[in-house]
Design a protein around this motif. Structure first.
Motif, PDB file in Angstrom:
ATOM      1  N   MET A   1       0.049  -8.322  -6.539  1.00 55.01           N
ATOM      2  CA  MET A   1      -1.031  -7.436  -6.723  1.00 55.01           C
ATOM      3  C   MET A   1      -2.415  -8.217  -6.507  1.00 55.01           C
ATOM      4  SD  MET A   1      -1.227  -4.765  -9.466  1.00 55.01           S
ATOM      5  CE  MET A   1      -0.159  -4.525 -10.858  1.00 55.01           C
ATOM      6  N   SER A   2      -3.693  -7.499  -6.212  1.00 51.25           N
ATOM      7  CA  SER A   2      -4.718  -8.318  -5.760  1.00 51.25           C
ATOM      8  C   SER A   2      -5.552  -8.260  -7.092  1.00 51.25           C
ATOM      9  CB  SER A   2      -5.536  -7.416  -4.782  1.00 51.25           C
ATOM     10  OG  SER A   2      -5.903  -6.164  -5.358  1.00 51.25           O
ATOM     11  N   GLN A   3      -6.587  -9.061  -7.112  1.00 54.20           N
ATOM     12  CA  GLN A   3      -7.447  -8.899  -8.381  1.00 54.20           C
ATOM     13  C   GLN A   3      -8.015  -7.673  -8.646  1.00 54.20           C
ATOM     14  OE1 GLN A   3     -10.126 -12.382  -8.627  1.00 54.20           O
ATOM     15  NE2 GLN A   3      -8.578 -13.527  -9.774  1.00 54.20           N
ATOM     16  N   LEU A   4      -8.301  -7.041  -7.620  1.00 53.81           N
ATOM     17  CA  LEU A   4      -9.083  -5.631  -7.732  1.00 53.81           C
ATOM     18  C   LEU A   4      -8.132  -4.736  -8.489  1.00 53.81           C
ATOM     19  CD1 LEU A   4     -11.353  -3.605  -6.650  1.00 53.81           C
ATOM     20  CD2 LEU A   4      -9.259  -2.831  -5.409  1.00 53.81           C
ATOM     21  N   SER A   5      -6.800  -4.716  -7.909  1.00 55.04           N
ATOM     22  CA  SER A   5      -5.836  -3.671  -8.603  1.00 55.04           C
ATOM     23  C   SER A   5      -5.474  -4.030 -10.124  1.00 55.04           C
ATOM     24  CB  SER A   5      -4.598  -3.654  -7.981  1.00 55.04           C
ATOM     25  OG  SER A   5      -3.885  -4.982  -7.589  1.00 55.04           O
ATOM     26  N   THR A   6      -5.385  -5.188 -10.349  1.00 51.92           N
ATOM     27  CA  THR A   6      -5.154  -5.791 -11.648  1.00 51.92           C
ATOM     28  C   THR A   6      -6.364  -5.465 -12.566  1.00 51.92           C
ATOM     29  OG1 THR A   6      -3.709  -7.490 -10.854  1.00 51.92           O
ATOM     30  CG2 THR A   6      -4.519  -7.807 -13.087  1.00 51.92           C
ATOM     31  N   ARG A   7      -7.627  -5.847 -12.116  1.00 49.13           N
ATOM     32  CA  ARG A   7      -8.703  -5.667 -13.164  1.00 49.13           C
ATOM     33  C   ARG A   7      -9.028  -4.015 -13.027  1.00 49.13           C
ATOM     34  NH1 ARG A   7     -12.892 -10.703 -11.697  1.00 49.13           N
ATOM     35  NH2 ARG A   7     -11.535 -12.205 -12.472  1.00 49.13           N
ATOM     36  N   LEU A   8      -9.010  -3.339 -12.104  1.00 50.54           N
ATOM     37  CA  LEU A   8      -9.134  -1.856 -12.184  1.00 50.54           C
ATOM     38  C   LEU A   8      -8.295  -1.397 -13.309  1.00 50.54           C
ATOM     39  CD1 LEU A   8     -10.398   0.734 -11.195  1.00 50.54           C
ATOM     40  CD2 LEU A   8      -8.725   0.693  -9.337  1.00 50.54           C
ATOM     41  N   ASN A  56     -18.855   0.506 -15.566  1.00 49.41           N
ATOM     42  CA  ASN A  56     -20.125  -0.137 -15.906  1.00 49.41           C
ATOM     43  C   ASN A  56     -19.646  -1.696 -16.078  1.00 49.41           C
ATOM     44  OD1 ASN A  56     -22.422  -0.625 -17.034  1.00 49.41           O
ATOM     45  ND2 ASN A  56     -21.724  -0.748 -19.006  1.00 49.41           N
ATOM     46  N   VAL A  57     -19.000  -2.158 -14.786  1.00 49.08           N
ATOM     47  CA  VAL A  57     -18.543  -3.533 -14.600  1.00 49.08           C
ATOM     48  C   VAL A  57     -19.370  -4.144 -12.992  1.00 49.08           C
ATOM     49  CG1 VAL A  57     -16.501  -3.528 -15.713  1.00 49.08           C
ATOM     50  CG2 VAL A  57     -16.337  -2.778 -13.219  1.00 49.08           C
ATOM     51  N   ASP A  58     -19.584  -5.353 -12.934  1.00 49.20           N
ATOM     52  CA  ASP A  58     -20.057  -5.863 -11.736  1.00 49.20           C
ATOM     53  C   ASP A  58     -19.144  -5.602 -10.647  1.00 49.20           C
ATOM     54  OD1 ASP A  58     -22.293  -7.800 -10.885  1.00 49.20           O
ATOM     55  OD2 ASP A  58     -20.371  -8.352 -10.077  1.00 49.20           O
ATOM     56  N   LEU A  59     -19.636  -5.001  -9.519  1.00 43.51           N
ATOM     57  CA  LEU A  59     -18.731  -5.049  -8.479  1.00 43.51           C
ATOM     58  C   LEU A  59     -18.113  -6.272  -8.155  1.00 43.51           C
ATOM     59  CD1 LEU A  59     -17.814  -3.056  -6.159  1.00 43.51           C
ATOM     60  CD2 LEU A  59     -19.848  -3.622  -4.795  1.00 43.51           C
ATOM     61  N   ASP A  60     -18.763  -7.367  -8.041  1.00 41.86           N
ATOM     62  CA  ASP A  60     -18.046  -8.809  -7.749  1.00 41.86           C
ATOM     63  C   ASP A  60     -16.945  -9.090  -8.748  1.00 41.86           C
ATOM     64  OD1 ASP A  60     -19.716  -9.179  -5.612  1.00 41.86           O
ATOM     65  OD2 ASP A  60     -21.341 -10.684  -6.567  1.00 41.86           O
ATOM     66  N   TYR A  61     -17.163  -8.755  -9.929  1.00 42.36           N
ATOM     67  CA  TYR A  61     -15.978  -8.741 -10.932  1.00 42.36           C
ATOM     68  C   TYR A  61     -14.924  -8.006 -10.583  1.00 42.36           C
ATOM     69  CZ  TYR A  61     -13.054  -8.916 -15.021  1.00 42.36           C
ATOM     70  OH  TYR A  61     -12.295  -9.103 -15.963  1.00 42.36           O
ATOM     71  N   LEU A  62     -15.139  -6.708 -10.259  1.00 39.17           N
ATOM     72  CA  LEU A  62     -14.176  -5.768  -9.891  1.00 39.17           C
ATOM     73  C   LEU A  62     -13.084  -6.373  -8.803  1.00 39.17           C
ATOM     74  CD1 LEU A  62     -12.758  -2.846 -10.831  1.00 39.17           C
ATOM     75  CD2 LEU A  62     -14.367  -1.943  -9.256  1.00 39.17           C
ATOM     76  N   CYS A  63     -13.979  -6.801  -7.816  1.00 33.39           N
ATOM     77  CA  CYS A  63     -13.208  -7.183  -6.628  1.00 33.39           C
ATOM     78  C   CYS A  63     -12.591  -8.710  -6.694  1.00 33.39           C
ATOM     79  CB  CYS A  63     -14.097  -7.151  -5.429  1.00 33.39           C
ATOM     80  SG  CYS A  63     -14.702  -5.692  -4.910  1.00 33.39           S
ATOM     81  N   ASN A  67     -16.500 -14.000 -12.245  1.00 26.22           N
ATOM     82  CA  ASN A  67     -16.019 -13.880 -13.645  1.00 26.22           C
ATOM     83  C   ASN A  67     -16.842 -13.035 -14.601  1.00 26.22           C
ATOM     84  OD1 ASN A  67     -13.437 -14.655 -12.944  1.00 26.22           O
ATOM     85  ND2 ASN A  67     -13.857 -16.689 -13.110  1.00 26.22           N
ATOM     86  N   ASN A  68     -18.117 -12.762 -13.964  1.00 23.57           N
ATOM     87  CA  ASN A  68     -19.184 -11.885 -14.750  1.00 23.57           C
ATOM     88  C   ASN A  68     -18.713 -10.186 -14.799  1.00 23.57           C
ATOM     89  OD1 ASN A  68     -20.603 -14.480 -15.270  1.00 23.57           O
ATOM     90  ND2 ASN A  68     -21.580 -14.188 -13.168  1.00 23.57           N
ATOM     91  N   LEU A  69     -18.363 -10.148 -16.008  1.00 25.67           N
ATOM     92  CA  LEU A  69     -18.002  -8.743 -15.953  1.00 25.67           C
ATOM     93  C   LEU A  69     -19.005  -7.720 -16.001  1.00 25.67           C
ATOM     94  CD1 LEU A  69     -15.572  -6.781 -16.697  1.00 25.67           C
ATOM     95  CD2 LEU A  69     -16.389  -7.229 -19.176  1.00 25.67           C
ATOM     96  N   LYS A  70     -20.389  -7.907 -16.576  1.00 26.46           N
ATOM     97  CA  LYS A  70     -21.423  -6.862 -16.387  1.00 26.46           C
ATOM     98  C   LYS A  70     -22.641  -7.161 -15.568  1.00 26.46           C
ATOM     99  CE  LYS A  70     -20.125  -4.727 -20.165  1.00 26.46           C
ATOM    100  NZ  LYS A  70     -19.938  -3.279 -20.244  1.00 26.46           N
ATOM    101  N   TYR A  71     -23.232  -6.327 -15.261  1.00 25.96           N
ATOM    102  CA  TYR A  71     -24.266  -6.430 -14.386  1.00 25.96           C
ATOM    103  C   TYR A  71     -25.356  -7.337 -15.023  1.00 25.96           C
ATOM    104  CZ  TYR A  71     -22.825  -2.373 -11.547  1.00 25.96           C
ATOM    105  OH  TYR A  71     -22.018  -1.468 -10.829  1.00 25.96           O
ATOM    106  N   ASP A  72     -26.372  -8.099 -14.500  1.00 27.77           N
ATOM    107  CA  ASP A  72     -27.157  -8.731 -14.846  1.00 27.77           C
ATOM    108  C   ASP A  72     -28.597  -8.121 -14.232  1.00 27.77           C
ATOM    109  OD1 ASP A  72     -29.133 -10.331 -16.342  1.00 27.77           O
ATOM    110  OD2 ASP A  72     -28.626 -12.112 -14.944  1.00 27.77           O
TER     111      ASP A  72
END
Length: 96
Positions: A1-8, A56-63, A67-72
């Protein structure tokens, strides 16, 4: 599984959403959410943005790029934040 699938999947579950509920929020199907979560398909760019905004998570984190979960958005001026908000609302209205 990719990080995207796991994180999603983890983020959806942490938010207490079912696949059906997330699909409704993102104007897509439950089967799309399931495929994205099991890694058999990758979401289109506009779906990625919608997922990021709805969860409500950072797109880079989702993909898996950060490792920054939230938008800054602290460095953005209020006018820029307002314009971003407008764009998001228009995009959501187009999908409804």
């Amino acid at each position: 599984m990719s990080q995207l699938s796991t994180r999603l999947r983890k983020i959806r579950e942490k938010r207490g959403l079912t696949q059906v509920e997330l699909a409704s929020l993102c104007c897509t199907s439950r089967s799309n959410i399931a495929c994205w979560e099991n890694g058999s398909r990758f979401p289109k760019f506009d779906n990625l943005i919608t997922l990021s905004l709805q969860l409500n998570v950072d797109l880079d984190y989702l993909c898996g790029l950060s490792n920054n979960l939230k938008y800054d958005m602290s460095s953005l001026n209020p006018n820029t934040v307002s314009k971003i908000d407008e764009i998001i609302k228009k995009d959501i209205q187009k999908k409804l």
